[in-house]
Motif scaffolding. Structure first.
Motif, mmCIF file in Angstrom:
data_model
loop_
_atom_site.group_PDB
_atom_site.id
_atom_site.type_symbol
_atom_site.label_atom_id
_atom_site.label_comp_id
_atom_site.label_asym_id
_atom_site.label_seq_id
_atom_site.Cartn_x
_atom_site.Cartn_y
_atom_site.Cartn_z
ATOM 1 N N LYS A 1 0.854 -1.197 0.000
ATOM 2 C CA LYS A 1 0.000 0.000 0.000
ATOM 3 C C LYS A 1 0.880 1.233 0.000
ATOM 4 N N SER A 2 0.508 2.178 -0.811
ATOM 5 C CA SER A 2 1.154 3.484 -0.805
ATOM 6 C C SER A 2 0.026 4.505 -0.759
ATOM 7 N N GLY A 3 -0.252 5.019 0.426
ATOM 8 C CA GLY A 3 -1.431 5.872 0.583
ATOM 9 C C GLY A 3 -2.668 5.049 0.317
ATOM 10 N N ASP A 4 -3.528 5.517 -0.583
ATOM 11 C CA ASP A 4 -4.738 4.767 -0.937
ATOM 12 C C ASP A 4 -4.486 3.767 -2.055
ATOM 13 N N ALA A 5 -3.317 3.846 -2.666
ATOM 14 C CA ALA A 5 -3.046 3.007 -3.833
ATOM 15 C C ALA A 5 -2.451 1.659 -3.421
ATOM 16 N N GLU A 6 -2.795 0.627 -4.179
ATOM 17 C CA GLU A 6 -2.165 -0.678 -4.033
ATOM 18 C C GLU A 6 -1.175 -0.848 -5.175
ATOM 19 N N ILE A 7 0.022 -1.297 -4.837
ATOM 20 C CA ILE A 7 1.046 -1.518 -5.853
ATOM 21 C C ILE A 7 1.333 -3.013 -5.889
ATOM 22 N N LYS A 8 1.190 -3.604 -7.078
ATOM 23 C CA LYS A 8 1.423 -5.041 -7.221
ATOM 24 C C LYS A 8 2.813 -5.285 -7.797
ATOM 25 N N LEU A 9 3.516 -6.209 -7.141
ATOM 26 C CA LEU A 9 4.896 -6.497 -7.517
ATOM 27 C C LEU A 9 5.077 -7.991 -7.748
ATOM 28 N N ILE A 10 6.146 -8.319 -8.472
ATOM 29 C CA ILE A 10 6.572 -9.705 -8.691
ATOM 30 C C ILE A 10 7.919 -9.863 -8.005
ATOM 31 N N ALA A 11 8.109 -10.928 -7.235
ATOM 32 C CA ALA A 11 9.425 -11.221 -6.677
ATOM 33 C C ALA A 11 9.801 -12.633 -7.094
ATOM 34 N N VAL A 12 11.033 -12.795 -7.574
ATOM 35 C CA VAL A 12 11.542 -14.099 -8.014
ATOM 36 C C VAL A 12 12.822 -14.388 -7.242
ATOM 37 N N ARG A 13 12.929 -15.619 -6.765
ATOM 38 C CA ARG A 13 14.111 -16.002 -5.981
ATOM 39 C C ARG A 13 15.016 -16.936 -6.773
ATOM 40 N N LYS A 14 16.302 -16.623 -6.756
ATOM 41 C CA LYS A 14 17.356 -17.517 -7.278
ATOM 42 C C LYS A 14 18.380 -17.648 -6.166
ATOM 43 N N ASP A 15 18.377 -18.756 -5.457
ATOM 44 C CA ASP A 15 19.212 -18.949 -4.262
ATOM 45 C C ASP A 15 18.940 -17.821 -3.272
ATOM 46 N N LYS A 16 19.954 -17.010 -2.960
ATOM 47 C CA LYS A 16 19.750 -15.920 -1.994
ATOM 48 C C LYS A 16 19.483 -14.589 -2.688
ATOM 49 N N GLN A 17 19.355 -14.600 -4.018
ATOM 50 C CA GLN A 17 19.074 -13.367 -4.744
ATOM 51 C C GLN A 17 17.581 -13.234 -5.002
ATOM 52 N N ILE A 18 17.084 -12.015 -4.856
ATOM 53 C CA ILE A 18 15.680 -11.718 -5.134
ATOM 54 C C ILE A 18 15.626 -10.647 -6.220
ATOM 55 N N PHE A 19 14.800 -10.896 -7.242
ATOM 56 C CA PHE A 19 14.594 -9.930 -8.320
ATOM 57 C C PHE A 19 13.141 -9.468 -8.243
ATOM 58 N N CYS A 20 12.949 -8.169 -8.369
ATOM 59 C CA CYS A 20 11.606 -7.634 -8.142
ATOM 60 C C CYS A 20 11.219 -6.639 -9.249
ATOM 61 N N TYR A 21 9.965 -6.740 -9.684
ATOM 62 C CA TYR A 21 9.446 -5.884 -10.763
ATOM 63 C C TYR A 21 8.012 -5.495 -10.449
ATOM 64 N N HIS A 22 7.576 -4.407 -11.058
ATOM 65 C CA HIS A 22 6.157 -4.088 -11.004
ATOM 66 C C HIS A 22 5.410 -5.147 -11.815
ATOM 67 N N ASN A 23 4.245 -5.538 -11.304
ATOM 68 C CA ASN A 23 3.456 -6.585 -11.964
ATOM 69 C C ASN A 23 2.607 -5.973 -13.077
ATOM 70 N N LEU A 24 3.295 -5.474 -14.092
ATOM 71 C CA LEU A 24 2.633 -4.859 -15.243
ATOM 72 C C LEU A 24 3.366 -5.264 -16.510
#
Ligand code: FES
Length: 114
Positions: A25-48
């Motif tokens: 949540k950011s204020g009234d807005a919802e932000i959807k994200l994608i997180a992908v794990r490769k061992d101890k690394q995490i990659f994250c993107y907006h879900n768009l």
């Protein structure tokens, strides 16, 4: 300028070579994200998807193709490299997912949104 938002999650909340959706949540807005794990690394993107601006998943937390090597859009099958979000196949080939800054330590990853 509003201050950046920081969200913290356990790395083990994502299976290795797996993915999950994260909604923040950011204020009234919802932000959807994608997180992908490769061992101890995490990659994250907006879900768009850059093709039509829709969410990539049609089943919650399922963002990867059958090989678990690429992020896949469920609508038209575009494939994105996990490490940089670059589209290598599909109608938005050459475009990119919008990346989100991630910091990891031993057990946690932190998402920083501006
Ligand atoms: S909406 Fe994602 S590939 Fe078309």
């Amino acid at each position: 300028m509003p201050s950046p938002l920081l969200y913290r999650y356990l790395i083990d909340s994502i299976d290795n070579n797996g993915s999950r959706g994260i909604t923040v949540k950011s204020g009234d807005a919802e932000i959807k994200l994608i997180a992908v794990r490769k061992d101890k690394q995490i990659f994250c993107y907006h879900n768009l998807c850059p093709h039509m601006g829709v969410n990539l998943d049609w089943i919650p937390d399922q963002f990867l193709d059958t090989s678990n090597n690429f992020i896949q859009c469920a609508t038209h099958g575009a494939l994105f490299q996990i490490e940089d979000g670059h589209c290598i196949s599909g109608p938005c080939q050459g475009q990119n997912l919008s990346s989100v800054r991630v910091k990891t330590d031993e057990d946690y990853f932190e998402i920083l949104l501006r």
